[in-house]
Write a protein that holds these residues in place. Structure first.
Motif, PDB file in Angstrom:
ATOM      1  N   PRO A 391       0.727  -0.990   0.040  1.00 56.63           N
ATOM      2  CA  PRO A 391       0.204  -0.236  -0.041  1.00 56.63           C
ATOM      3  C   PRO A 391       0.844   1.228   0.118  1.00 56.63           C
ATOM      4  O   PRO A 391       0.381   2.301  -0.633  1.00 56.63           O
ATOM      5  CB  PRO A 391      -0.815  -0.166   1.302  1.00 56.63           C
ATOM      6  N   PHE A 392       1.854   1.357   0.866  1.00 58.34           N
ATOM      7  CA  PHE A 392       2.719   2.571   0.877  1.00 58.34           C
ATOM      8  C   PHE A 392       3.571   2.565  -0.567  1.00 58.34           C
ATOM      9  O   PHE A 392       3.365   3.851  -1.122  1.00 58.34           O
ATOM     10  CB  PHE A 392       3.828   2.330   1.907  1.00 58.34           C
ATOM     11  N   ARG A 393       3.789   1.620  -1.418  1.00 59.25           N
ATOM     12  CA  ARG A 393       4.534   1.913  -2.490  1.00 59.25           C
ATOM     13  C   ARG A 393       3.238   2.066  -3.574  1.00 59.25           C
ATOM     14  O   ARG A 393       3.710   3.286  -4.584  1.00 59.25           O
ATOM     15  CB  ARG A 393       4.949   0.302  -2.994  1.00 59.25           C
ATOM     16  N   ASN A 394       2.355   1.861  -3.474  1.00 62.16           N
ATOM     17  CA  ASN A 394       0.928   2.174  -4.148  1.00 62.16           C
ATOM     18  C   ASN A 394       0.919   3.868  -4.065  1.00 62.16           C
ATOM     19  O   ASN A 394       0.714   4.462  -5.021  1.00 62.16           O
ATOM     20  CB  ASN A 394      -0.233   1.458  -4.097  1.00 62.16           C
ATOM     21  N   LYS A 395       0.911   4.068  -2.748  1.00 67.27           N
ATOM     22  CA  LYS A 395       0.737   5.448  -2.431  1.00 67.27           C
ATOM     23  C   LYS A 395       1.774   6.460  -3.000  1.00 67.27           C
ATOM     24  O   LYS A 395       1.500   7.815  -3.489  1.00 67.27           O
ATOM     25  CB  LYS A 395       0.669   5.778  -0.983  1.00 67.27           C
ATOM     26  N   ILE A 396       2.895   6.067  -2.897  1.00 68.74           N
ATOM     27  CA  ILE A 396       3.842   6.886  -3.389  1.00 68.74           C
ATOM     28  C   ILE A 396       3.882   6.980  -4.897  1.00 68.74           C
ATOM     29  O   ILE A 396       4.019   8.289  -5.546  1.00 68.74           O
ATOM     30  CB  ILE A 396       5.362   6.186  -3.133  1.00 68.74           C
ATOM     31  N   LEU A 397       3.682   5.981  -5.757  1.00 70.53           N
ATOM     32  CA  LEU A 397       3.490   6.028  -7.069  1.00 70.53           C
ATOM     33  C   LEU A 397       2.389   6.858  -7.536  1.00 70.53           C
ATOM     34  O   LEU A 397       2.336   7.777  -8.571  1.00 70.53           O
ATOM     35  CB  LEU A 397       3.529   4.650  -7.755  1.00 70.53           C
TER      36      LEU A 397
END
Length: 500
Positions: A391-397
């Motif tokens: 989820p954090f990866r997706n939020k960054i992208l």
């Protein structure tokens, strides 16, 4: 007969130390646990895409030139340094963008475009810090591990320039009133895992160095600096032992008696250099009759932030500069949540490195090797990264796509790897995943630095790298190597006995 030196760790500090020692006639062996040199500064390869795991740029290149000159080598025979211009493009919450340059005339033009009326303030900042760095540079020759270092003439002359009792924000606000412009001269503290509202004002010399000396990218990436060092070491017949993890550092009361490798080999030397993560080494490597006096205090030290890093190989040339920084709406809140509260921010700063616009060797032609980094709490936070990773990866992208209008970014991903604080600690043996080591505060440098306590206890042990000297960037790591080698040479000269 040449004195023997064993170096634990083939990071930039260990390699720079080896170069200087070999040039002075020492016999040097370096023991590196990994299959490649560099540690957290090594190169990451994903298919045909190449990434720097460590620094994204080089400033103060004269320090590197000096290192090679000390080894009777010309830096430019080993490396091609490409200027990064602009230094970075900064995206502020107000919608303004600011792209300063290593060329001060170009920076002034940009300053007048985005923050008109600050030309004289910029000159004041630069001249004030030029004076500061002149007074501070001689102080790097001392450890400040004893009171006598604090009363040396060089120290007394420097006191007015030390910004004692002032934070970096305090110091920068003397020159600039605009809060977003202040960020342009303080955000660099993320390279040290600290907040500009907490780090001492003395560190204004770091942004000054970027604006004065410029920033550079070696062809092939920052990791090629280490390869160049390795080449010089091999030319001097120094030995680098890969896949040679140190399991134990054996000691007597006042010295290191040898190191034991994980494969059982024993190594003895006249001097020992520690280039491993200091907290990890103190906790896991030292074998002593009595516990190290300061071992328990290590846990009480304050450690820097960590980083959540996404490496992307893209089948397109990303239309962004070599370095891009996207600021959150409230940078102070993000910094406080990261370094003090130790919680994940909902709104965070993002640092994007896209060296393919400068160097076509980092990815296939027309492709990009992109690194996206976000400062996050170290592992004192107890964040479950197995759960938070996706989820954090997706939020960054999602944030990158929205702020830079790159809606189709994920459609171009060919290769990808994510490194969280969990991996920094587990795979790279970095205490708490704090990739910048202990926080650089007045209480934790000088007499408060465990490095000095370690050397006082073991006279033939010297520490280099991010833990050893003020500043965590490559130029200051090289200064730590210079300091250690000078101490070794001085010690050996003092120990020479007149023949009977």
């Amino acid at each position: 007969m040449a004195k023997k030196v064993a170096i634990i760790g083939a990071g930039p500090g260990g390699l720079a130390t080896a170069m200087r020692l070999l040039a002075n006639g020492y016999q040097v062996d370096i023991f590196e646990k990994n299959s490649v040199i560099g540690g957290r500064t090594s190169r990451l390869s994903l298919g045909n895409y190449f990434f720097d795991m460590g620094p994204s740029s080089l400033t103060m290149p004269h320090q590197l030139t000096s290192l090679f000159m000390n080894s009777n080598r010309n830096l430019h025979d080993y490396l091609t340094l490409l200027p990064i211009d602009p230094l970075y493009r900064l995206f502020f919450p107000s919608g303004k963008t600011f792209a300063p340059s290593g060329d001060q005339k170009a920076t002034l033009n940009e300053l007048n475009r985005v923050f008109p009326g600050n030309e004289m303030n910029f000159y004041r900042f630069m001249s004030g810090n030029a004076k500061k760095i002149l007074y501070l540079t001689p102080l790097l020759d001392y450890s400040f591990g004893s009171l006598k270092d604090f009363v040396r003439p060089t120290m007394l002359r420097a006191i007015p320039s030390l910004s004692i009792g002032r934070t970096l924000i305090d110091e920068t606000s003397k020159y600039f009133e605009d809060e977003e412009l202040q960020l342009a001269f303080t955000f660099q503290m993320k390279y040290m895992g600290m907040s500009p509202w907490e780090i001492p004002g003395i560190y204004s010399v770091l942004p000054f160095s970027e604006y004065y000396y410029g920033s550079f990218h070696p062809t092939g990436g920052q990791s090629q600096i280490l390869q160049a060092m390795k080449t010089v070491i091999e030319e001097y017949h120094g030995q680098i032992h890969l896949n040679a993890a140190v399991a134990k550092v054996n000691t007597s009361k006042h010295e290191i008696t040898g190191i034991e490798l994980r494969d059982g080999r024993l190594v003895q030397a006249d001097h020992y250099i520690m280039n491993a993560d200091l907290s990890y080494a103190v906790k896991n490597l030292f074998v002593t009759e009595k516990p190290l006096k300061f071992k328990n205090k290590m846990a009480q030290k304050k450690y820097s932030a960590s980083a959540f890093v996404i490496y992307l190989g893209l089948d397109t040339l990303l239309p962004v500069d070599h370095q891009t920084v996207l600021f959150p709406k409230n940078y102070k809140v993000h910094a406080d949540e990261t370094t003090n509260l130790k919680v994940l921010s909902d709104d965070f700063s993002i640092h994007i490195t896209n060296p393919s616009v400068t160097d076509t060797t980092m990815a296939p032609i027309g492709h990009s090797a992109v690194r996206i980094m976000v400062s996050v709490p170290n592992n004192e936070s107890q964040i479950d990264w197995d759960q938070e990773r996706e989820p954090f990866r997706n939020k960054i992208l999602d944030t990158v796509k929205a702020k830079l209008h790159l809606e189709d970014l994920e459609e171009h991903i060919v290769e990808e790897r994510v490194i969280t604080p969990k991996e920094w600690e587990k795979d790279f043996h970095i205490h708490l995943g704090a990739i910048f080591g202990m926080m650089q505060s007045f209480r934790q440098i000088g007499m408060g630095n465990p490095v000095n306590k370690l050397h006082k206890q073991f006279k033939n042990l010297f520490v280099v790298g991010t833990s050893a000297h003020t500043g965590t960037s490559l130029p200051y790591i090289m200064e730590s190597a210079k300091y250690a080698v000078n101490k070794i040479i001085k010690k050996d000269l003092q120990n020479i006995q007149t023949p009977d």
